[in-house]
Design a protein around this motif. Structure first.
Motif, PDB file in Angstrom:
ATOM      1  N   MET A  36      46.363  50.721  38.715  1.00 49.68           N
ATOM      2  CA  MET A  36      47.680  51.056  39.216  1.00 49.68           C
ATOM      3  C   MET A  36      48.690  50.026  38.732  1.00 49.68           C
ATOM      4  SD  MET A  36      48.717  51.789  43.197  1.00 49.68           S
ATOM      5  CE  MET A  36      48.609  50.061  43.673  1.00 49.68           C
ATOM      6  N   TRP A  37      49.962  50.385  38.705  1.00 57.38           N
ATOM      7  CA  TRP A  37      51.091  49.528  38.338  1.00 57.38           C
ATOM      8  C   TRP A  37      51.251  49.370  36.829  1.00 57.38           C
ATOM      9  CZ3 TRP A  37      54.481  49.007  41.880  1.00 57.38           C
ATOM     10  CH2 TRP A  37      54.139  48.795  43.216  1.00 57.38           C
ATOM     11  N   ILE A  38      50.243  49.707  36.049  1.00 58.62           N
ATOM     12  CA  ILE A  38      50.377  49.545  34.604  1.00 58.62           C
ATOM     13  C   ILE A  38      50.589  50.928  33.998  1.00 58.62           C
ATOM     14  CG2 ILE A  38      49.261  48.788  32.481  1.00 58.62           C
ATOM     15  CD1 ILE A  38      47.763  46.725  34.069  1.00 58.62           C
ATOM     16  N   TYR A  45      55.690  39.613  38.602  1.00 56.65           N
ATOM     17  CA  TYR A  45      56.422  40.846  38.874  1.00 56.65           C
ATOM     18  C   TYR A  45      57.788  40.873  38.184  1.00 56.65           C
ATOM     19  CZ  TYR A  45      53.309  42.176  42.782  1.00 56.65           C
ATOM     20  OH  TYR A  45      52.236  42.560  43.563  1.00 56.65           O
ATOM     21  N   ALA A  46      58.090  39.909  37.350  1.00 57.73           N
ATOM     22  CA  ALA A  46      59.459  39.728  36.881  1.00 57.73           C
ATOM     23  C   ALA A  46      59.836  40.569  35.662  1.00 57.73           C
ATOM     24  CB  ALA A  46      59.701  38.254  36.559  1.00 57.73           C
ATOM     25  N   GLY A  47      58.913  41.338  35.118  1.00 51.32           N
ATOM     26  CA  GLY A  47      59.231  42.091  33.906  1.00 51.32           C
ATOM     27  C   GLY A  47      59.846  43.444  34.185  1.00 51.32           C
ATOM     28  N   GLU A  83      58.343  42.298  43.360  1.00 47.43           N
ATOM     29  CA  GLU A  83      59.513  43.055  42.900  1.00 47.43           C
ATOM     30  C   GLU A  83      60.609  43.109  43.958  1.00 47.43           C
ATOM     31  OE1 GLU A  83      57.432  45.929  45.464  1.00 47.43           O
ATOM     32  OE2 GLU A  83      56.777  44.416  44.020  1.00 47.43           O
ATOM     33  N   LYS A  84      60.265  42.833  45.209  1.00 52.00           N
ATOM     34  CA  LYS A  84      61.270  42.855  46.284  1.00 52.00           C
ATOM     35  C   LYS A  84      62.385  41.854  46.029  1.00 52.00           C
ATOM     36  CE  LYS A  84      57.793  44.283  49.639  1.00 52.00           C
ATOM     37  NZ  LYS A  84      56.737  44.391  48.595  1.00 52.00           N
ATOM     38  N   ALA A  87      55.756  35.730  31.382  1.00 54.59           N
ATOM     39  CA  ALA A  87      54.401  35.838  31.924  1.00 54.59           C
ATOM     40  C   ALA A  87      54.231  37.095  32.780  1.00 54.59           C
ATOM     41  CB  ALA A  87      54.072  34.599  32.755  1.00 54.59           C
ATOM     42  N   SER A  88      55.074  38.082  32.586  1.00 55.70           N
ATOM     43  CA  SER A  88      55.032  39.292  33.402  1.00 55.70           C
ATOM     44  C   SER A  88      54.040  40.305  32.846  1.00 55.70           C
ATOM     45  CB  SER A  88      56.422  39.926  33.464  1.00 55.70           C
ATOM     46  OG  SER A  88      56.740  40.529  32.222  1.00 55.70           O
TER      47      SER A  88
END
Length: 422
Positions: free
Chosen positions: A131-133, A213-215, A321-322, A397-398
């Motif tokens: 998930m998430w990718i 989560y920064a990407g 991501e929040k 590094a995301s």
């Protein structure tokens, strides 16, 4: 002694006092006038570069003087920037944060490493139920050191996979030489390595491979329209549809003190999950005829000055991501979460709730900033002046760069040729 060859004078004669007064006047004039010629305010200390590391610099900017300017409700963000440019400016802001201290070990280095440690020049990754990718990460990558990386969900294309990437179930407890390395990815704070993985991927820099989560990966399918104007009648945006008791309690306590809109299922006060699309038509995605509540997050929050960001778990380096959503949407996050959050975000980019003695004090501060365009603009200065702290490395590094970084780590282990764990 009347016959002394030395004459006696009063210590504080009128001539002496007049002379000292003249010197004092000159000193005061120089103190006030010289800084204007030097382009600095009297509060700044001019330090020679050779003493740069020894002497602290005391530079005050707009956020240091909140409450000293008349309250000025505003909606025009560009006008607020103009005020800040004239009163503070990037040069002064850069000087203030030139010694911004962060823990560099909070983020893995992504652009360095000994190429001679690579054992393979090509690595194949078979992505299994992760998930998430998103699918669009699938492809063939050209990475550092001449390494190529195949990242695919297709079993036929990954027929000789060097890595099997898992998330929803545990990989085999052991592996034989010739079988794919077992990589496990988990970006939530609750999952720790089982010891059955060859490679563990998480948000923390202590993992084998870090994925922050920064990407852009988390939000490429969402509306990226960003509002130029900010609402002044409603200050805070919040959206949550996973109603956790502790998080809802924190949100309810804070939001009771400020004008806000709460979207999502938790503490909703706008009349439904998709109300934001009715309130902000510019957030509608043309290629998505059946809108989902998450489509509008990035765009809708850009209409507000502040976004409430409360993590599910408050632990070191878990910044999700929040927080990164509002940073990119041009809002100021009001953050409850990781104690070392400043190691992962730009300086002066968020309002850190942990710095306030009470929810009431935090709310008072937020309302004061909301009516101070110069101070509010300073929370955006990092992006306008290029002052990033560790944030640039956090982006690198995301998840966006995970394929090459995972392939590089797998290559150093030897891929499927790595020694058996049995």
């Amino acid at each position: 002694m009347a016959n002394s060859k030395y004459k006696s004078y009063p210590i504080f004669s009128s001539q002496c006092i007049s002379y000292l007064a003249s010197l004092l006047a000159v000193a005061i004039v120089l103190t006030l006038v010289l800084p204007s010629f030097l382009g600095t305010s009297p509060s700044l200390r001019i330090i020679d570069k050779k003493d740069d590391a020894k002497i602290p610099v005391n530079i005050t900017t707009a956020v240091d003087s909140i409450g000293t300017r008349p309250r000025e409700p505003f909606t025009d963000l560009k006008l607020a920037y103009d005020h800040w440019d004239s009163e503070v400016g990037c040069s002064r802001f850069r000087d203030k944060f030139r010694r911004w201290k962060v823990n560099k070990t909070a983020v893995q280095q992504t652009d360095s490493g000994d190429c001679s440690k690579l054992k393979l020049d090509h690595v194949s990754v078979h992505v299994k139920m992760v998930m998430w990718i998103p699918d669009y990460l699938d492809g063939l990558y050209e990475c550092r050191c001449g390494l190529s990386c195949l990242w695919t969900r297709n079993e036929a294309l990954a027929d000789r996979a060097d890595v099997g990437l898992y998330q929803f179930y545990s990989p085999p407890e052991t592996r034989n030489t010739g079988e794919p390395l077992r990589a496990f990815v988990e970006l939530e704070a609750w999952r720790a390595p089982t010891g059955h993985e060859d490679i563990f991927i998480s948000y923390h820099s202590s993992s084998d491979v870090q994925a922050t989560y920064a990407g852009k990966t988390f939000r490429t399918t969402r509306s990226y329209n960003v509002a130029n104007m900010k609402r002044d009648d409603v200050l805070v945006y919040w959206s949550s549809s996973r109603c956790l008791d502790s998080r809802d309690a924190t949100a309810k306590s804070f939001l009771s003190h400020v004008p806000h809109h709460s979207f999502g299922r938790c503490l909703n006060n706008v009349g439904g999950n998709d109300t934001a699309l009715e309130m902000y038509p510019d957030c509608q995605m043309r290629d998505n005829p059946v809108p989902q509540w998450w489509d509008h997050l990035h765009c809708a929050m850009s209409h507000y000055k502040f976004v409430l960001a409360i993590e599910n778990t408050w632990t070191e380096s878990y910044v999700s991501e929040k927080l990164f959503y509002p940073l990119e949407a041009g809002a100021v996050p009001i953050y409850f979460g990781a104690p070392n959050v400043w190691d992962l975000v730009p300086p002066n980019s968020i309002i850190d709730a942990s710095k306030f003695e009470s929810i009431e004090k935090l709310a008072e501060y937020v309302k004061a900033v909301a009516e101070d365009p110069v101070a509010y603009a300073e929370f955006h200065a990092w992006r306008r002046c290029g002052v990033l702290g560790n944030y640039g490395k956090v982006r690198l590094a995301s998840l966006d760069t995970l394929p090459c970084r995972l392939c590089e780590f797998a290559s150093m282990k030897g891929g499927r040729n790595a020694t058996s764990t049995r």
